[in-house]
Design a protein around this motif. Structure first.
Motif, PDB file in Angstrom:
ATOM      1  N   LEU A 121       0.833  -1.206   0.000  1.00  0.00           N
ATOM      2  CA  LEU A 121       0.000   0.000   0.000  1.00  0.00           C
ATOM      3  C   LEU A 121       0.866   1.255   0.000  1.00  0.00           C
ATOM      4  O   LEU A 121       0.616   2.197  -0.765  1.00  0.00           O
ATOM      5  N   THR A 122       1.883   1.272   0.834  1.00  0.00           N
ATOM      6  CA  THR A 122       2.764   2.437   0.915  1.00  0.00           C
ATOM      7  C   THR A 122       3.474   2.697  -0.405  1.00  0.00           C
ATOM      8  O   THR A 122       3.658   3.845  -0.815  1.00  0.00           O
ATOM      9  N   ALA A 123       3.836   1.613  -1.098  1.00  0.00           N
ATOM     10  CA  ALA A 123       4.513   1.771  -2.389  1.00  0.00           C
ATOM     11  C   ALA A 123       3.626   2.426  -3.430  1.00  0.00           C
ATOM     12  O   ALA A 123       4.125   3.026  -4.391  1.00  0.00           O
ATOM     13  N   THR A 124       2.312   2.356  -3.253  1.00  0.00           N
ATOM     14  CA  THR A 124       1.398   2.998  -4.202  1.00  0.00           C
ATOM     15  C   THR A 124       1.242   4.489  -3.917  1.00  0.00           C
ATOM     16  O   THR A 124       0.680   5.220  -4.733  1.00  0.00           O
ATOM     17  N   GLY A 125       1.700   4.937  -2.759  1.00  0.00           N
ATOM     18  CA  GLY A 125       1.491   6.315  -2.349  1.00  0.00           C
ATOM     19  C   GLY A 125       0.294   6.483  -1.435  1.00  0.00           C
ATOM     20  O   GLY A 125       0.037   7.580  -0.939  1.00  0.00           O
ATOM     21  N   LEU A 126      -0.451   5.392  -1.190  1.00  0.00           N
ATOM     22  CA  LEU A 126      -1.573   5.424  -0.263  1.00  0.00           C
ATOM     23  C   LEU A 126      -1.094   4.990   1.116  1.00  0.00           C
ATOM     24  O   LEU A 126      -0.027   4.387   1.256  1.00  0.00           O
ATOM     25  N   SER A 127      -1.884   5.288   2.143  1.00  0.00           N
ATOM     26  CA  SER A 127      -1.517   4.870   3.487  1.00  0.00           C
ATOM     27  C   SER A 127      -2.775   4.656   4.308  1.00  0.00           C
ATOM     28  O   SER A 127      -3.847   5.164   3.971  1.00  0.00           O
ATOM     29  N   ALA A 128      -2.638   3.893   5.374  1.00  0.00           N
ATOM     30  CA  ALA A 128      -3.780   3.634   6.259  1.00  0.00           C
ATOM     31  C   ALA A 128      -3.265   3.325   7.650  1.00  0.00           C
ATOM     32  O   ALA A 128      -2.301   2.576   7.813  1.00  0.00           O
ATOM     33  N   ASP A 129      -3.918   3.896   8.663  1.00  0.00           N
ATOM     34  CA  ASP A 129      -3.618   3.510  10.043  1.00  0.00           C
ATOM     35  C   ASP A 129      -4.847   2.903  10.712  1.00  0.00           C
ATOM     36  O   ASP A 129      -4.887   2.734  11.915  1.00  0.00           O
ATOM     37  N   GLY A 130      -5.849   2.561   9.887  1.00  0.00           N
ATOM     38  CA  GLY A 130      -7.027   1.864  10.381  1.00  0.00           C
ATOM     39  C   GLY A 130      -7.187   0.550   9.636  1.00  0.00           C
ATOM     40  O   GLY A 130      -6.710   0.398   8.492  1.00  0.00           O
ATOM     41  N   PHE A 131      -7.859  -0.412  10.250  1.00  0.00           N
ATOM     42  CA  PHE A 131      -7.972  -1.761   9.690  1.00  0.00           C
ATOM     43  C   PHE A 131      -9.406  -2.251   9.780  1.00  0.00           C
ATOM     44  O   PHE A 131     -10.073  -2.092  10.808  1.00  0.00           O
ATOM     45  N   ALA A 132      -9.888  -2.817   8.684  1.00  0.00           N
ATOM     46  CA  ALA A 132     -11.184  -3.494   8.650  1.00  0.00           C
ATOM     47  C   ALA A 132     -10.938  -4.892   8.105  1.00  0.00           C
ATOM     48  O   ALA A 132     -10.622  -5.049   6.922  1.00  0.00           O
ATOM     49  N   PRO A 133     -11.019  -5.931   8.923  1.00  0.00           N
ATOM     50  CA  PRO A 133     -10.674  -7.278   8.468  1.00  0.00           C
ATOM     51  C   PRO A 133     -11.665  -7.808   7.438  1.00  0.00           C
ATOM     52  O   PRO A 133     -12.857  -7.483   7.497  1.00  0.00           O
ATOM     53  N   PRO A 134     -11.199  -8.600   6.493  1.00  0.00           N
ATOM     54  CA  PRO A 134     -12.115  -9.248   5.552  1.00  0.00           C
ATOM     55  C   PRO A 134     -13.166 -10.049   6.310  1.00  0.00           C
ATOM     56  O   PRO A 134     -12.864 -10.736   7.291  1.00  0.00           O
ATOM     57  N   GLY A 135     -14.406  -9.950   5.867  1.00  0.00           N
ATOM     58  CA  GLY A 135     -15.485 -10.619   6.571  1.00  0.00           C
ATOM     59  C   GLY A 135     -15.849  -9.949   7.875  1.00  0.00           C
ATOM     60  O   GLY A 135     -16.683 -10.450   8.621  1.00  0.00           O
ATOM     61  N   TRP A 136     -15.179  -8.829   8.169  1.00  0.00           N
ATOM     62  CA  TRP A 136     -15.385  -8.073   9.405  1.00  0.00           C
ATOM     63  C   TRP A 136     -15.050  -8.892  10.654  1.00  0.00           C
ATOM     64  O   TRP A 136     -15.533  -8.594  11.740  1.00  0.00           O
ATOM     65  N   ILE A 137     -14.185  -9.904  10.507  1.00  0.00           N
ATOM     66  CA  ILE A 137     -13.823 -10.760  11.639  1.00  0.00           C
ATOM     67  C   ILE A 137     -12.309 -10.728  11.840  1.00  0.00           C
ATOM     68  O   ILE A 137     -11.550 -11.055  10.922  1.00  0.00           O
ATOM     69  N   ALA A 138     -11.876 -10.335  13.034  1.00  0.00           N
ATOM     70  CA  ALA A 138     -10.455 -10.288  13.366  1.00  0.00           C
ATOM     71  C   ALA A 138     -10.183 -11.192  14.557  1.00  0.00           C
ATOM     72  O   ALA A 138     -10.890 -11.121  15.571  1.00  0.00           O
ATOM     73  N   SER A 139      -9.171 -12.035  14.443  1.00  0.00           N
ATOM     74  CA  SER A 139      -8.788 -12.904  15.553  1.00  0.00           C
ATOM     75  C   SER A 139      -8.182 -12.089  16.683  1.00  0.00           C
ATOM     76  O   SER A 139      -7.775 -10.931  16.504  1.00  0.00           O
ATOM     77  N   ALA A 140      -8.098 -12.706  17.860  1.00  0.00           N
ATOM     78  CA  ALA A 140      -7.453 -12.048  18.995  1.00  0.00           C
ATOM     79  C   ALA A 140      -5.999 -11.718  18.663  1.00  0.00           C
ATOM     80  O   ALA A 140      -5.476 -10.671  19.051  1.00  0.00           O
ATOM     81  N   GLY A 141      -5.337 -12.602  17.911  1.00  0.00           N
ATOM     82  CA  GLY A 141      -3.956 -12.346  17.518  1.00  0.00           C
ATOM     83  C   GLY A 141      -3.826 -11.136  16.616  1.00  0.00           C
ATOM     84  O   GLY A 141      -2.876 -10.354  16.723  1.00  0.00           O
ATOM     85  N   THR A 142      -4.794 -10.967  15.719  1.00  0.00           N
ATOM     86  CA  THR A 142      -4.786  -9.795  14.848  1.00  0.00           C
ATOM     87  C   THR A 142      -4.969  -8.520  15.659  1.00  0.00           C
ATOM     88  O   THR A 142      -4.257  -7.526  15.461  1.00  0.00           O
ATOM     89  N   VAL A 143      -5.916  -8.535  16.576  1.00  0.00           N
ATOM     90  CA  VAL A 143      -6.163  -7.363  17.415  1.00  0.00           C
ATOM     91  C   VAL A 143      -4.921  -7.008  18.225  1.00  0.00           C
ATOM     92  O   VAL A 143      -4.596  -5.831  18.399  1.00  0.00           O
ATOM     93  N   GLU A 144      -4.185  -8.003  18.697  1.00  0.00           N
ATOM     94  CA  GLU A 144      -2.954  -7.753  19.443  1.00  0.00           C
ATOM     95  C   GLU A 144      -1.876  -7.145  18.549  1.00  0.00           C
ATOM     96  O   GLU A 144      -1.091  -6.297  18.983  1.00  0.00           O
ATOM     97  N   ALA A 145      -1.829  -7.577  17.284  1.00  0.00           N
ATOM     98  CA  ALA A 145      -0.773  -7.129  16.384  1.00  0.00           C
ATOM     99  C   ALA A 145      -0.973  -5.688  15.910  1.00  0.00           C
ATOM    100  O   ALA A 145       0.001  -4.977  15.645  1.00  0.00           O
ATOM    101  N   LEU A 146      -2.202  -5.251  15.809  1.00  0.00           N
ATOM    102  CA  LEU A 146      -2.485  -3.948  15.199  1.00  0.00           C
ATOM    103  C   LEU A 146      -1.749  -2.786  15.864  1.00  0.00           C
ATOM    104  O   LEU A 146      -1.067  -2.017  15.170  1.00  0.00           O
ATOM    105  N   PRO A 147      -1.854  -2.597  17.185  1.00  0.00           N
ATOM    106  CA  PRO A 147      -1.159  -1.444  17.772  1.00  0.00           C
ATOM    107  C   PRO A 147       0.355  -1.555  17.685  1.00  0.00           C
ATOM    108  O   PRO A 147       1.050  -0.531  17.622  1.00  0.00           O
ATOM    109  N   GLU A 148       0.877  -2.777  17.663  1.00  0.00           N
ATOM    110  CA  GLU A 148       2.327  -2.942  17.546  1.00  0.00           C
ATOM    111  C   GLU A 148       2.833  -2.424  16.205  1.00  0.00           C
ATOM    112  O   GLU A 148       4.005  -2.041  16.083  1.00  0.00           O
TER     113      GLU A 148
END
Length: 256
Positions: A121-148
């Motif tokens: 995404l960054t290589a395209t010139g776009l950026s994001a600091d928010g996340f919407a998981p596919p299917g709107w479902i995020a595992s506990a591991g994903t939620v832990e990884a996001l702020p890191e």
């Protein structure tokens, strides 16, 4: 902003769409512009069987222009496939399908996918600091990884939340055209298109937050576009103000 009544409209699925999908998205975005409602673009940087997004792509230029005019972008997974980026193929982690790419990942695997997605995404010139998981479902591991990894917001099926410990949470279920939606089954039974608008009106009055999530393939069906616009109009009529996900949380929580 949520206390005023907030309307959040998102669109996903353009990465693996075609020129016709993009033309329909342009037309839908124009309808939102006429209503003063911004659009949040859910972008997966890589689609299975399709080259990754690249700087200068027509889709990238269009999204960038929309963001410059008030839209926003959330990272929406890596490539939506069930195959792993890392080495966790020992059967210990269930694969639960393309639409829920991040639904069962451990933290390490989620970090690999998120890092790879952000790099493209960054290589395209776009950026994001928010996340919407596919299917709107995020595992506990994903939620832990996001702020890191510096993500400040996560929008799942039932909430929009800050990734900060103890951060604010908006509880509002996203309305979609997925076949599992109870309202969609009711609409098929009645043969009408007003059920989504009724759901939006009810949510606007009850919670103050209306979330409508569309996919590119939904825009291929005129009756779904009409139903979505009816729902948007109903929410606006009830006092909901169009916004993007980043602005739905207090600035202190959503800022990068």
């Amino acid at each position: 902003m949520a206390g005023m009544g907030t309307l959040l409209v998102s669109l996903s699925g353009l990465t693996d769409g075609d020129d016709a999908d993009r033309a329909r998205a342009v037309a839908f975005a124009a309808e939102l512009d006429r209503r003063g409602v911004p659009l949040t673009h859910l972008v997966q940087p890589r689609a299975a069987g399709v080259h990754p997004l690249r700087r200068g792509d027509d889709l990238v230029r269009w999204i960038a222009g929309r963001i410059g005019a008030g839209d926003d972008l959330l990272l929406h997974g890596y490539d939506h496939t069930a195959d792993p980026v890392g080495a966790w193929q020992n059967g210990s982690v269930p694969r639960i399908g393309r639409r829920t790419e991040f639904g069962a990942l451990p933290r390490h695997e989620a970090m690999l996918r998120l890092t790879a997605a952000r790099r493209i995404l960054t290589a395209t010139g776009l950026s994001a600091d928010g996340f919407a998981p596919p299917g709107w479902i995020a595992s506990a591991g994903t939620v832990e990884a996001l702020p890191e990894l510096g993500f400040t917001l996560c929008a799942d099926e039932a909430t929009v939340r800050s990734t900060m410990a103890g951060g604010p949470i908006l509880r509002a279920r996203v309305l979609t055209f997925r076949s599992s939606e109870p309202w969609l089954r009711a609409e098929r039974a009645t043969g009408g298109r007003r059920t989504l608008a009724q759901q939006a009106l009810r949510l606007s009055r009850r919670t103050g937050v209306v979330r409508i999530g569309l996919r590119a393939k939904d825009l291929r069906k005129p009756h779904r576009v009409e139903a979505a616009l009816d729902a948007i109009d109903a929410a606006r009529g009830a006092g909901a103000v169009g916004s993007v996900y980043r602005a739905a949380l207090p600035a202190s929580a959503a800022a990068a």
